[in-house]
Design a protein around this motif. Structure first.
Motif, PDB file in Angstrom:
ATOM      1  N   GLN A  96       0.671  -1.111  -0.155  1.00  0.00           N
ATOM      2  CA  GLN A  96       0.121   0.023   0.083  1.00  0.00           C
ATOM      3  C   GLN A  96       0.890   1.138   0.172  1.00  0.00           C
ATOM      4  OE1 GLN A  96      -2.421   0.007   3.452  1.00  0.00           O
ATOM      5  NE2 GLN A  96      -2.983   2.162   3.166  1.00  0.00           N
ATOM      6  N   GLU A 110       2.593   4.786   0.861  1.00  0.00           N
ATOM      7  CA  GLU A 110       2.516   5.622   2.330  1.00  0.00           C
ATOM      8  C   GLU A 110       2.416   7.002   2.010  1.00  0.00           C
ATOM      9  OE1 GLU A 110       6.040   4.762   4.923  1.00  0.00           O
ATOM     10  OE2 GLU A 110       6.467   3.117   3.917  1.00  0.00           O
ATOM     11  N   LYS A 111       1.441   7.612   2.479  1.00  0.00           N
ATOM     12  CA  LYS A 111       1.039   8.867   2.346  1.00  0.00           C
ATOM     13  C   LYS A 111       2.190   9.692   2.908  1.00  0.00           C
ATOM     14  CE  LYS A 111      -3.239   8.364   0.668  1.00  0.00           C
ATOM     15  NZ  LYS A 111      -4.753   8.600   0.892  1.00  0.00           N
ATOM     16  N   TRP A 112       2.509   9.336   4.244  1.00  0.00           N
ATOM     17  CA  TRP A 112       3.536   9.958   5.035  1.00  0.00           C
ATOM     18  C   TRP A 112       4.265   8.734   5.699  1.00  0.00           C
ATOM     19  CZ3 TRP A 112      -1.566   9.420   6.036  1.00  0.00           C
ATOM     20  CH2 TRP A 112      -2.090   8.560   7.095  1.00  0.00           C
ATOM     21  N   ARG A 116       5.257   6.214   7.758  1.00  0.00           N
ATOM     22  CA  ARG A 116       4.539   5.500   8.802  1.00  0.00           C
ATOM     23  C   ARG A 116       5.497   5.059  10.202  1.00  0.00           C
ATOM     24  NH1 ARG A 116      -0.578   4.824   8.604  1.00  0.00           N
ATOM     25  NH2 ARG A 116       0.010   3.911  10.657  1.00  0.00           N
ATOM     26  N   GLY A 169      -3.183   0.839   8.525  1.00  0.00           N
ATOM     27  CA  GLY A 169      -4.239   1.807   8.742  1.00  0.00           C
ATOM     28  C   GLY A 169      -3.765   3.202   8.500  1.00  0.00           C
ATOM     29  N   THR A 170      -4.721   4.042   7.809  1.00  0.00           N
ATOM     30  CA  THR A 170      -4.351   5.268   7.561  1.00  0.00           C
ATOM     31  C   THR A 170      -5.312   6.392   8.012  1.00  0.00           C
ATOM     32  OG1 THR A 170      -5.588   5.393   5.432  1.00  0.00           O
ATOM     33  CG2 THR A 170      -3.235   4.768   5.438  1.00  0.00           C
ATOM     34  N   THR A 221      -5.771   7.654  11.146  1.00  0.00           N
ATOM     35  CA  THR A 221      -5.549   8.937  11.954  1.00  0.00           C
ATOM     36  C   THR A 221      -3.986   8.999  12.091  1.00  0.00           C
ATOM     37  OG1 THR A 221      -5.275   7.155  13.853  1.00  0.00           O
ATOM     38  CG2 THR A 221      -7.369   8.641  13.736  1.00  0.00           C
ATOM     39  N   PRO A 222      -3.524   9.820  10.922  1.00  0.00           N
ATOM     40  CA  PRO A 222      -2.017   9.968  11.125  1.00  0.00           C
ATOM     41  C   PRO A 222      -1.557  10.638  12.316  1.00  0.00           C
ATOM     42  CG  PRO A 222      -3.012  11.578   9.605  1.00  0.00           C
ATOM     43  CD  PRO A 222      -4.382  10.674  10.051  1.00  0.00           C
TER      44      PRO A 222
END
Length: 193
Positions: A56, A58-60, A62, A76-77, A79-80
């Motif tokens: 998946q 990564e938007k930030w 992890r 899970g994404t 709650t960053p």
């Protein structure tokens, strides 16, 4: 390699483990296993129903335990991590293994900090938190709170005495600080010419 169907090579041989650990390998003989008539051993079958899946994105960055080489393929994404609580969480994952108590204590502290960040953030919104209804205090008087505690063996009765202190005291302290700050501002305004 973690999260794959391939079994890593054993660190110790069966003989070394049998000599070091009393009772180790008691079920190595198939005659001693209750599942042997039904068990069909296939040395090529790993038990996994998939090979390593696509990651998946990564938007930030992890959080990842230091004992793992890679992240799980799906995570899970919702709650960053953000703010001070996010910094505490990132530090916990970066510095300590999951086997260390400090790792988990820092994560618990981050949860408490996150709760207070949200409480303080609610005061800035148009709908602040309401501790009377959201903590269940009102239901104690309207839903037979006292009678549900008498004559029963409920487990939560042991910590019942401290619950109002743990839940209510921070709100009382924050309310007191807000009143003190408002009085001080009023005095400063009166003192100005």
């Amino acid at each position: 390699m973690p999260y794959t169907a391939h079994k890593p090579p054993p660190v110790h041989s069966n003989e070394e483990l049998r000599a070091a650990v009393p009772g180790w390998g008691a079920d190595l003989d198939p005659k001693d296993r209750p599942s042997v008539p039904k068990e069909q051993f296939d040395p090529n079958f790993s038990g996994a129903h998939w090979e390593f899946p696509e990651h998946q994105p990564e938007k930030w960055p992890r959080e990842r335990s230091i004992e793992h080489k890679v992240l799980t393929p799906v995570f899970g994404t919702i709650t960053p991590p953000r703010g001070l609580s996010g910094a505490i969480r990132r530090y916990s994952y970066k510095k300590y293994s999951e086997g260390r108590t400090a790792h988990w204590l820092l994560l618990i502290a981050a949860d408490r900090v996150d709760a207070w960040e949200h409480h303080l953030g609610s005061f800035l919104s148009l709908r602040p938190d309401n501790p009377i209804t959201e903590t269940g205090v009102r239901s104690e008087f309207t839903r037979h709170g006292l009678t549900s505690r008498t004559g029963t063996k409920r487990v939560d009765l042991k910590h019942q005495w401290i619950d109002p202190i743990m839940i209510g005291a921070p709100w009382v302290v924050m309310g007191g600080l807000a009143i003190a700050a408002a009085r001080r501002l009023a005095r400063l305004r009166q003192a100005q010419p």
